[in-house]
Design a protein around this motif. Structure first.
Motif, mmCIF file in Angstrom:
data_model
loop_
_atom_site.group_PDB
_atom_site.id
_atom_site.type_symbol
_atom_site.label_atom_id
_atom_site.label_comp_id
_atom_site.label_asym_id
_atom_site.label_seq_id
_atom_site.Cartn_x
_atom_site.Cartn_y
_atom_site.Cartn_z
ATOM 1 N N HIS A 1 -65.779 -122.187 61.914
ATOM 2 C CA HIS A 1 -64.612 -122.632 61.151
ATOM 3 C C HIS A 1 -64.410 -121.842 59.861
ATOM 4 N N TYR A 2 -65.383 -120.987 59.514
ATOM 5 C CA TYR A 2 -65.152 -120.062 58.409
ATOM 6 C C TYR A 2 -64.066 -119.049 58.757
ATOM 7 N N GLY A 3 -63.673 -119.018 60.009
ATOM 8 C CA GLY A 3 -62.556 -118.166 60.395
ATOM 9 C C GLY A 3 -61.287 -118.467 59.613
ATOM 10 N N ILE B 1 -51.132 -111.479 67.105
ATOM 11 C CA ILE B 1 -52.018 -111.851 65.998
ATOM 12 C C ILE B 1 -53.474 -111.634 66.385
ATOM 13 N N MET B 2 -53.825 -112.010 67.614
ATOM 14 C CA MET B 2 -55.203 -111.811 68.084
ATOM 15 C C MET B 2 -55.561 -110.329 68.090
ATOM 16 N N LEU C 1 -64.546 -117.707 69.381
ATOM 17 C CA LEU C 1 -64.103 -118.992 68.835
ATOM 18 C C LEU C 1 -63.647 -118.850 67.389
ATOM 19 N N THR C 2 -64.317 -117.981 66.638
ATOM 20 C CA THR C 2 -63.888 -117.737 65.256
ATOM 21 C C THR C 2 -62.484 -117.152 65.226
ATOM 22 N N LYS C 3 -62.211 -116.212 66.114
ATOM 23 C CA LYS C 3 -60.860 -115.629 66.168
ATOM 24 C C LYS C 3 -59.833 -116.652 66.655
ATOM 25 N N LYS C 4 -60.249 -117.552 67.519
ATOM 26 C CA LYS C 4 -59.347 -118.620 67.957
ATOM 27 C C LYS C 4 -58.963 -119.503 66.781
ATOM 28 N N VAL C 5 -59.936 -119.812 65.909
ATOM 29 C CA VAL C 5 -59.643 -120.572 64.689
ATOM 30 C C VAL C 5 -58.676 -119.797 63.807
ATOM 31 N N GLN C 6 -58.892 -118.498 63.675
ATOM 32 C CA GLN C 6 -58.020 -117.680 62.837
ATOM 33 C C GLN C 6 -56.581 -117.697 63.349
ATOM 34 N N VAL C 7 -56.407 -117.553 64.658
ATOM 35 C CA VAL C 7 -55.057 -117.555 65.227
ATOM 36 C C VAL C 7 -54.379 -118.899 64.991
ATOM 37 N N ARG D 1 -49.602 -121.085 59.130
ATOM 38 C CA ARG D 1 -49.765 -120.700 57.738
ATOM 39 C C ARG D 1 -48.471 -120.809 56.941
ATOM 40 N N LEU D 2 -47.347 -120.442 57.537
ATOM 41 C CA LEU D 2 -46.068 -120.455 56.790
ATOM 42 C C LEU D 2 -45.527 -121.869 56.595
ATOM 43 N N ASN D 3 -46.125 -122.861 57.239
ATOM 44 C CA ASN D 3 -45.684 -124.229 56.991
ATOM 45 C C ASN D 3 -45.995 -124.676 55.568
#
Length: 398
Positions: free
Chosen positions: A292-294, A321-322, A380-386, A392-394
């Motif tokens: 979740h540090y992603g 994005i990925m 999984l870290t990259k999945k969290v990032q995506v 993010r823009l919300n």
């Protein structure tokens, strides 16, 4: 003591208050005895329970027997002793958390008094509820972006050591099976008994939750709906991330039980269920924090390439994005690093082995740790990032 009979009325009255700003309560006590003090404690506990449904704030409550002479020691009040000697100050704190906020509710009461309390004398006790706004702030640099990058490397050590500790015990499959060990916990809808791991993990989160662990933005509880009220007041952290509720803990739990544990542990049962669950929880929490540090990594990348990510986010192009988050050389470097760490930390070396040049054995196979990172942790870290970037823009104002 008669005040105890009015606790239900007291609770119902407080529950009806929609705005809890300032309240003054006057209680007349026939006898200033130990029973009176206990009754006051009961009322304070009810106040703490009722205030959960109101806005979370901090309150101070004071109680003073106004009819006593200024010299009466508290011992004379709390123990019903007419001629108690010395002076004392009795205080008690109750802490809870409101349901609608992570701020803490702190209740403290003080009884002051002094010299002689005669039975039959009437004392008036006043409770004042005063709202204050004292916030504690995290003054460390834990969530600066540079520190986040360093933390990712340090977390590798935590994961490796937790796996080494778990690998010393056998698989102990009953720990992960529902209804296998008689734990006092059941599924809400089915009535089926929970597994020992779930029970241990939930109980651990109960204790850690009281100590505000899960108010930190880098900690994600596996059972957030069951977190208890805080004992320590919540810290005010720097605003690094935008508000979100992204969690992959269900995926992490399934990965750990189905793939990771069978890979690092010998098959069989050695009956060390408590130790097994303890190290399971440590490993799960370390993996959860790392993955979740992603969110922090995604925020850093968004700020460094705002225009590019803004266009991709508006198009909701998750695949693109990925692609921007994938760097094969960097990922290979991470896998090589954790493999070497696992080989270094997990060696079984004796003096005779070193002298005779025997082949080194490992508590956990280094290649398995590298595979864990390449197949699970980094994807999984990259999945969290995506997931984080897509919403993010919300919160662009933040």
């Amino acid at each position: 003591p008669g005040a105890r009979k009015n606790n239900n009325w007291f609770s119902r009255t407080l529950e009806k208050q929609t705005v809890f700003r300032r309240t003054r309560l006057q209680i007349s006590c026939i006898f200033c005895t130990r029973g009176t003090v206990r009754a006051l404690l009961d009322l304070m506990a009810h106040l703490a329970a009722c205030a959960r449904s109101s806005q979370a704030s901090t309150f101070r409550l004071t109680a003073r027997p106004s009819a006593c002479s200024p010299d009466t020691p508290l011992a004379a009040i709390s123990h019903g002793n007419r001629r108690a000697r010395g002076s004392t100050l009795l205080s008690r704190s109750l802490t809870t958390r409101g349901l609608a906020s992570t701020n803490s509710l702190r209740y403290s009461w003080l009884v002051r008094g002094a010299h002689s309390v005669r039975r039959g004398s009437k004392s008036k006790v006043t409770l004042n509820v005063v709202q204050s706004h004292i916030e504690e702030e995290d003054t460390s640099d834990t969530f600066s972006l540079d520190e986040v990058r360093n933390s990712l490397i340090r977390q590798e050590d935590s994961i490796i050591f937790s796996l080494i500790e778990r690998a010393q015990f056998k698989l102990n499959a009953v720990v992960y099976q529902s209804d296998a060990i008689a734990v006092p916990m059941y599924e809400r809808h089915t009535g089926k008994r929970a597994s020992f791991l779930e029970y241990y993990l939930r109980e651990s989160e109960q204790m850690h939750g009281k100590m505000r662990r899960y108010t930190s933005p880098d900690e994600m509880a596996f059972y957030p709906e069951s977190l208890p009220p805080l004992v320590l007041p919540a810290l005010k952290y720097p605003s690094v991330l935008v508000p979100n509720n992204i969690t992959l803990n269900d995926d992490i739990l399934k990965l750990y039980i189905d793939t990771l544990v069978p890979g690092i542990c010998k098959d069989g049962d050695d009956h060390n269920y408590g130790s097994t669950a303890m190290f399971d929880v440590q490993a799960l929490q370390a993996l959860s924090q790392r993955i979740h540090y992603g969110k922090f990594v995604a925020e850093a990348k968004f700020r460094s390439s705002r225009d590019m990510y803004t266009a991709l986010i508006k198009a909701q192009d998750a695949d693109a994005i990925m692609d921007t988050l994938t760097f094969a050389k960097v990922e290979k470097h991470v896998v090589d690093r954790v493999t070497k760490k696992a080989a270094t930390y997990g060696q079984d070396i004796t003096e005779m082995d070193a002298v005779e040049g025997k082949m080194i054995s490992y508590k956990v196979e280094p290649e398995l740790v590298g595979e864990l990172y390449s197949k699970w942790v980094m994807p999984l870290t990259k999945k969290v990032q995506v997931k984080y970037l897509l919403q993010r823009l919300n919160h662009e104002d933040n």
